[in-house]
Scaffold this active site. Structure first.
Site, short mmCIF file in Angstrom:
data_model
loop_
_atom_site.label_atom_id
_atom_site.label_comp_id
_atom_site.label_asym_id
_atom_site.label_seq_id
_atom_site.Cartn_x
_atom_site.Cartn_y
_atom_site.Cartn_z
N ASP A 86 19.21 3.67 12.34
CA ASP A 86 18.30 2.66 12.89
C ASP A 86 18.66 1.25 12.44
O ASP A 86 18.11 0.29 12.97
CB ASP A 86 16.88 2.94 12.43
CG ASP A 86 16.71 2.67 10.93
OD1 ASP A 86 15.89 1.83 10.56
OD2 ASP A 86 17.42 3.30 10.12
N ASP A 97 21.32 9.24 9.18
CA ASP A 97 20.53 8.42 8.26
C ASP A 97 19.14 9.07 8.17
O ASP A 97 18.75 9.84 9.05
CB ASP A 97 20.44 6.99 8.81
CG ASP A 97 19.51 6.11 8.00
OD1 ASP A 97 19.64 6.09 6.77
OD2 ASP A 97 18.64 5.47 8.62
N LYS A 127 27.71 3.43 2.13
CA LYS A 127 27.35 4.62 2.90
C LYS A 127 28.51 5.04 3.79
O LYS A 127 28.86 6.23 3.88
CB LYS A 127 26.10 4.33 3.73
CG LYS A 127 25.55 5.56 4.45
CD LYS A 127 24.36 5.22 5.33
CE LYS A 127 23.12 4.88 4.53
NZ LYS A 127 21.92 4.73 5.42
N ASP A 141 15.76 7.35 6.71
CA ASP A 141 14.58 6.52 6.93
C ASP A 141 14.58 5.87 8.30
O ASP A 141 15.52 5.16 8.69
CB ASP A 141 14.50 5.43 5.85
CG ASP A 141 14.25 6.03 4.47
OD1 ASP A 141 13.90 7.22 4.39
OD2 ASP A 141 14.41 5.30 3.48
N THR A 159 22.32 8.70 3.03
CA THR A 159 21.16 7.86 2.78
C THR A 159 21.22 7.18 1.42
O THR A 159 21.84 7.68 0.49
CB THR A 159 19.89 8.74 2.85
OG1 THR A 159 18.74 7.96 2.50
CG2 THR A 159 19.97 9.95 1.92
N ALA A 160 20.52 6.05 1.33
CA ALA A 160 20.39 5.35 0.06
C ALA A 160 19.35 6.00 -0.83
O ALA A 160 19.26 5.68 -2.02
CB ALA A 160 20.03 3.89 0.30
#
Length: 232
Positions: free
Chosen positions: A188, A14, A165, A16, A120-121
């Site tokens: 996270d 991921d 995801k 962020d 990731t988004a």
């Protein structure tokens, strides 16, 4: 970023608050402001949300509003211009926010013959730059529709968040023939429990409260990127 050859295992990262301290899109907001595409009010709002995200993790309402605002801002912007802006934003801001311990960990996976993919988004043009500059295999990210070389302001495919995801990661595993039990994932957020549950080596990084509780119950590894070394 183009997919590469089959490998025996993949490490999914991921972005962020996992690979990058805070939200990568916050740095993009700074670049959009400099390009005259955002207002001072947008910047102040983004700064407040960035501070909250660093302290408390992801907020669903903020994520939805940022997504809608981002699509609106990009409407009509040439793809080539955004590619240049994303590269400049990485060099000026994002690179300094990459956790050194996480970058080293990604390189360690590569050295052991594993592919390393961001998942990731964040928009693909931003994720691709991060993956390319760090020398990673590629990025699975949210696509944006393009017509005549410009962004239309509409999503192209699924917004890579939560289950979407994990589904994107699963499709990559199927295409490469990789054994999920031999693969790794780092995140996270509680929203990435489906992604973390997909692999044999889930690692939580800077976990939010819900993910920390889930990790304790499941016996998952926990990593603090402020410290060098491997997951506990």
């Amino acid at each position: 970023m183009r997919e590469q050859a089959t490998s025996s295992a993949i490490a999914f990262f991921d972005v962020d608050n996992t690979l990058v301290h805070g939200a990568s899109a916050f740095h993009l907001v700074r670049g959009l402001r400099a390009a005259g595409l955002l207002s001072v009010r947008d910047i102040v709002d983004a700064m407040w949300k960035q501070a909250r995200f660093k302290a408390r993790g992801e907020n669903d309402r903020h994520l939805a509003s940022a997504r809608a605002r981002g699509l609106a801002v990009l409407t009509g912007v040439p793809v080539a211009d955004m590619d240049r802006l994303a590269a400049d934003v990485y060099a000026r801001h994002t690179e300094a926010a990459v956790w050194p311990a996480m970058a080293r960990l990604a390189q360690d996976h590569l050295a052991h013959g594993r592919e390393v993919w961001l998942v990731t988004a964040s928009p693909a043009f931003l994720a691709d730059v991060i993956a390319r500059r760090l020398g990673l295999t590629g990025a699975l990210a949210s696509g944006l529709e393009v017509h005549d070389g410009r962004y239309t302001g509409r999503q192209d495919g699924e917004f890579l968040h939560g289950e979407h995801k994990a589904a994107a990661a699963r499709r990559l595993l199927d295409r490469t023939g990789s054994d999920p039990e031999a693969c790794w994932a780092y995140s996270d957020s509680r929203h990435d429990i489906p992604l973390l549950s997909l692999v044999g080596h889930p690692v939580v990084v800077n976990p939010d409260r819900q993910l920390a509780a889930h990790a304790r119950a499941a016996g998952w590894s926990v990593l603090d990127p402020r410290r060098a070394g491997r997951p506990a």
